[in-house]
Motif scaffolding. Structure first.
Motif, PDB file in Angstrom:
ATOM      1  N   THR A   1       7.381  11.262   5.866  1.00 38.49           N
ATOM      2  CA  THR A   1       7.336   9.934   6.478  1.00 38.49           C
ATOM      3  C   THR A   1       6.320   9.873   7.616  1.00 38.49           C
ATOM      4  O   THR A   1       5.835   8.789   7.944  1.00 38.49           O
ATOM      5  CB  THR A   1       8.730   9.511   6.957  1.00 38.49           C
ATOM      6  OG1 THR A   1       9.338  10.575   7.705  1.00 38.49           O
ATOM      7  CG2 THR A   1       9.624   9.171   5.772  1.00 38.49           C
TER       8      THR A   1
ATOM      9  N   MET B   1       0.832  -1.199   0.000  1.00 41.94           N
ATOM     10  CA  MET B   1       0.000   0.000   0.000  1.00 41.94           C
ATOM     11  C   MET B   1       0.867   1.250   0.000  1.00 41.94           C
ATOM     12  O   MET B   1       0.628   2.210  -0.751  1.00 41.94           O
ATOM     13  CB  MET B   1      -0.912  -0.023   1.230  1.00 41.94           C
ATOM     14  CG  MET B   1      -1.798   1.206   1.419  1.00 41.94           C
ATOM     15  SD  MET B   1      -0.994   2.570   2.326  1.00 41.94           S
ATOM     16  CE  MET B   1      -0.760   1.828   3.945  1.00 41.94           C
ATOM     17  N   LEU B   2       1.929   1.237   0.811  1.00 42.33           N
ATOM     18  CA  LEU B   2       2.805   2.403   0.912  1.00 42.33           C
ATOM     19  C   LEU B   2       3.576   2.649  -0.381  1.00 42.33           C
ATOM     20  O   LEU B   2       3.935   3.793  -0.683  1.00 42.33           O
ATOM     21  CB  LEU B   2       3.783   2.217   2.075  1.00 42.33           C
ATOM     22  CG  LEU B   2       3.175   2.235   3.482  1.00 42.33           C
ATOM     23  CD1 LEU B   2       4.243   1.881   4.503  1.00 42.33           C
ATOM     24  CD2 LEU B   2       2.553   3.592   3.799  1.00 42.33           C
TER      25      LEU B   2
ATOM     26  N   LEU C   1      -0.708   6.428   7.562  1.00 43.97           N
ATOM     27  CA  LEU C   1      -1.368   5.510   6.627  1.00 43.97           C
ATOM     28  C   LEU C   1      -1.139   4.059   7.040  1.00 43.97           C
ATOM     29  O   LEU C   1      -2.055   3.235   6.997  1.00 43.97           O
ATOM     30  CB  LEU C   1      -0.833   5.738   5.216  1.00 43.97           C
ATOM     31  CG  LEU C   1      -1.239   7.024   4.509  1.00 43.97           C
ATOM     32  CD1 LEU C   1      -0.454   7.172   3.210  1.00 43.97           C
ATOM     33  CD2 LEU C   1      -2.738   7.025   4.225  1.00 43.97           C
TER      34      LEU C   1
ATOM     35  N   LYS D   1       2.651   2.846  -3.303  1.00 45.43           N
ATOM     36  CA  LYS D   1       1.958   3.800  -4.161  1.00 45.43           C
ATOM     37  C   LYS D   1       2.049   5.237  -3.626  1.00 45.43           C
ATOM     38  O   LYS D   1       1.793   6.192  -4.355  1.00 45.43           O
ATOM     39  CB  LYS D   1       0.481   3.407  -4.291  1.00 45.43           C
ATOM     40  CG  LYS D   1       0.258   2.038  -4.904  1.00 45.43           C
ATOM     41  CD  LYS D   1      -1.222   1.688  -4.919  1.00 45.43           C
ATOM     42  CE  LYS D   1      -1.468   0.292  -5.473  1.00 45.43           C
ATOM     43  NZ  LYS D   1      -2.897  -0.084  -5.470  1.00 45.43           N
ATOM     44  N   GLU D   2       2.399   5.361  -2.349  1.00 43.84           N
ATOM     45  CA  GLU D   2       2.413   6.674  -1.693  1.00 43.84           C
ATOM     46  C   GLU D   2       3.814   7.263  -1.552  1.00 43.84           C
ATOM     47  O   GLU D   2       3.962   8.456  -1.281  1.00 43.84           O
ATOM     48  CB  GLU D   2       1.795   6.550  -0.290  1.00 43.84           C
ATOM     49  CG  GLU D   2       0.425   5.902  -0.248  1.00 43.84           C
ATOM     50  CD  GLU D   2      -0.636   6.714  -0.965  1.00 43.84           C
ATOM     51  OE1 GLU D   2      -0.477   7.952  -1.038  1.00 43.84           O
ATOM     52  OE2 GLU D   2      -1.623   6.116  -1.434  1.00 43.84           O
ATOM     53  N   VAL D   3       4.833   6.441  -1.702  1.00 49.56           N
ATOM     54  CA  VAL D   3       6.210   6.892  -1.501  1.00 49.56           C
ATOM     55  C   VAL D   3       6.668   7.656  -2.746  1.00 49.56           C
ATOM     56  O   VAL D   3       6.966   7.069  -3.783  1.00 49.56           O
ATOM     57  CB  VAL D   3       7.149   5.686  -1.234  1.00 49.56           C
ATOM     58  CG1 VAL D   3       8.583   6.153  -1.084  1.00 49.56           C
ATOM     59  CG2 VAL D   3       6.713   4.949   0.017  1.00 49.56           C
ATOM     60  N   LYS D   4       6.709   8.971  -2.633  1.00 53.00           N
ATOM     61  CA  LYS D   4       7.041   9.813  -3.785  1.00 53.00           C
ATOM     62  C   LYS D   4       7.528  11.171  -3.286  1.00 53.00           C
ATOM     63  O   LYS D   4       7.341  11.516  -2.099  1.00 53.00           O
ATOM     64  CB  LYS D   4       5.826   9.975  -4.686  1.00 53.00           C
ATOM     65  CG  LYS D   4       4.621  10.585  -4.007  1.00 53.00           C
ATOM     66  CD  LYS D   4       3.401  10.577  -4.937  1.00 53.00           C
ATOM     67  CE  LYS D   4       2.356   9.632  -4.437  1.00 53.00           C
ATOM     68  NZ  LYS D   4       1.123   9.644  -5.255  1.00 53.00           N
TER      69      LYS D   4
ATOM     70  N   VAL E   1       6.051  13.761  -0.181  1.00 53.86           N
ATOM     71  CA  VAL E   1       5.363  13.065   0.907  1.00 53.86           C
ATOM     72  C   VAL E   1       6.280  13.020   2.128  1.00 53.86           C
ATOM     73  O   VAL E   1       7.497  12.851   2.003  1.00 53.86           O
ATOM     74  CB  VAL E   1       4.976  11.632   0.473  1.00 53.86           C
ATOM     75  CG1 VAL E   1       4.440  10.824   1.648  1.00 53.86           C
ATOM     76  CG2 VAL E   1       3.954  11.682  -0.638  1.00 53.86           C
TER      77      VAL E   1
ATOM     78  N   GLN F   1       3.351  11.210   7.293  1.00 59.19           N
ATOM     79  CA  GLN F   1       2.138  10.849   6.545  1.00 59.19           C
ATOM     80  C   GLN F   1       2.099   9.345   6.262  1.00 59.19           C
ATOM     81  O   GLN F   1       1.060   8.698   6.409  1.00 59.19           O
ATOM     82  CB  GLN F   1       2.089  11.633   5.223  1.00 59.19           C
ATOM     83  CG  GLN F   1       1.819  13.110   5.383  1.00 59.19           C
ATOM     84  CD  GLN F   1       1.925  13.852   4.053  1.00 59.19           C
ATOM     85  OE1 GLN F   1       2.918  13.731   3.339  1.00 59.19           O
ATOM     86  NE2 GLN F   1       0.905  14.634   3.722  1.00 59.19           N
ATOM     87  N   LEU F   2       3.231   8.781   5.860  1.00 57.22           N
ATOM     88  CA  LEU F   2       3.304   7.345   5.599  1.00 57.22           C
ATOM     89  C   LEU F   2       3.024   6.546   6.871  1.00 57.22           C
ATOM     90  O   LEU F   2       2.353   5.510   6.836  1.00 57.22           O
ATOM     91  CB  LEU F   2       4.682   6.986   5.041  1.00 57.22           C
ATOM     92  CG  LEU F   2       5.070   7.623   3.701  1.00 57.22           C
ATOM     93  CD1 LEU F   2       6.495   7.237   3.336  1.00 57.22           C
ATOM     94  CD2 LEU F   2       4.095   7.216   2.593  1.00 57.22           C
TER      95      LEU F   2
END
Length: 272
Positions: free
Chosen positions: A37, A26-27, A43, A29-32, A35, A39-40
């Protein structure tokens, strides 16, 4: 003392490990760039709880977060912050989950956008060394066989193998016997026995093997400021052979990567 698991317990541990694998997927797709950490971390905590598990790190040894996020020169145990990730960064995301009374513990180093070729090579070699080590986790072998294989492969490429931080047994506790160093001599250390479950996790530095701890009391960084990579799998000894309980397949699915690197460590194909 090594805690041997029954076949039934190993299946419960597989569920725990796969929760972590799915969280990392899931992460992915969000690691960019842009962003943070933190926020990660939020999530990941929500995802783990939504899937009927508890964050394995949060509160363990007074850890304040669900994830440990180690950026660039950070080796492991980096605490999430509000500093945005940048193009060219790498970040090791280490995650744990407690489910069915057992822990899963699993890590992957992500690329943020385009990274330097020499850093990409570090990641490739470190991940390759993980599977080289896993191959040595078999009946009749010893702890030193795994560590020796990882050390030889990484040092052949000129990298530093961290000594002070090691893999470990995993089960009802996050950290159990035996310790699993990423260095060693063949034929030395505790002998592997059926039903063991361990977390094998090479921590490999581009430069020196030496490390130091930051003032936050958690983050471990390379002494020379060069990048470090970290990959981790949970592995059970089943029928005398290593069997993966965790997987990078969810990460690869999210990132559009094709790989068969895990096939030889599974009795049957993983259904995503």
């Amino acid at each position: 003392m090594i805690h041997v698991k029954s076949p039934e317990q190993i299946e419960l541990m597989r569920e725990s490990a796969l929760i972590v694998s799915k969280t990392l997927g899931m992460l992915a797709k969000e690691v960019k760039p842009g962003v943070t950490t933190i926020q990660l971390d939020k999530l990941a905590e929500q995802f783990i709880r939504d899937h009927g598990a508890k964050p394995g790190f949060l509160g363990l040894y007074d850890c304040p977060s669900t994830l440990l996020t180690s950026i660039n020169m950070a080796v492991v145990h980096g605490l999430p912050t509000d500093e945005p990730l940048k193009e060219g960064d790498i970040v090791s995301i280490d995650c744990g989950a407690l489910m069915n009374g057992f822990y899963g513990d699993h890590a992957y180093t992500f690329e943020i956008g385009e990274i330097a070729p020499e850093t990409k090579k570090l990641l490739e070699v470190t991940k390759e060394s993980l599977y080289i080590g896993i191959k040595e986790f078999k009946a009749g072998n010893r702890v030193g066989d795994v560590g020796h294989a990882i050390q030889q492969y990484c040092e052949k490429h000129g990298y530093g193998v961290v000594r002070e931080l090691v893999g470990h047994g995993v089960g009802e506790k996050m950290h159990e016997d035996p310790e699993m160093p990423n260095y060693g001599k063949r034929g030395r250390g505790k002998k592997f026995i059926e039903g063991m479950v361990v977390a094998i996790e090479p921590m490999i530095n581009m430069g020196t093997q030496r490390i130091k701890q930051l003032k936050d009391g958690w983050t471990i960084v390379t002494a020379d400021g060069k990048p470090s990579a970290h990959f981790e799998h949970d592995v059970a000894l089943v029928d005398g052979k290593p069997e993966l309980l965790s997987t990078f397949a969810y990460i690869y699915e999210a990132l559009g990567i094709e790989s068969n690197e895990e096939d030889e460590f599974r009795k049957k194909a993983l259904v995503l």
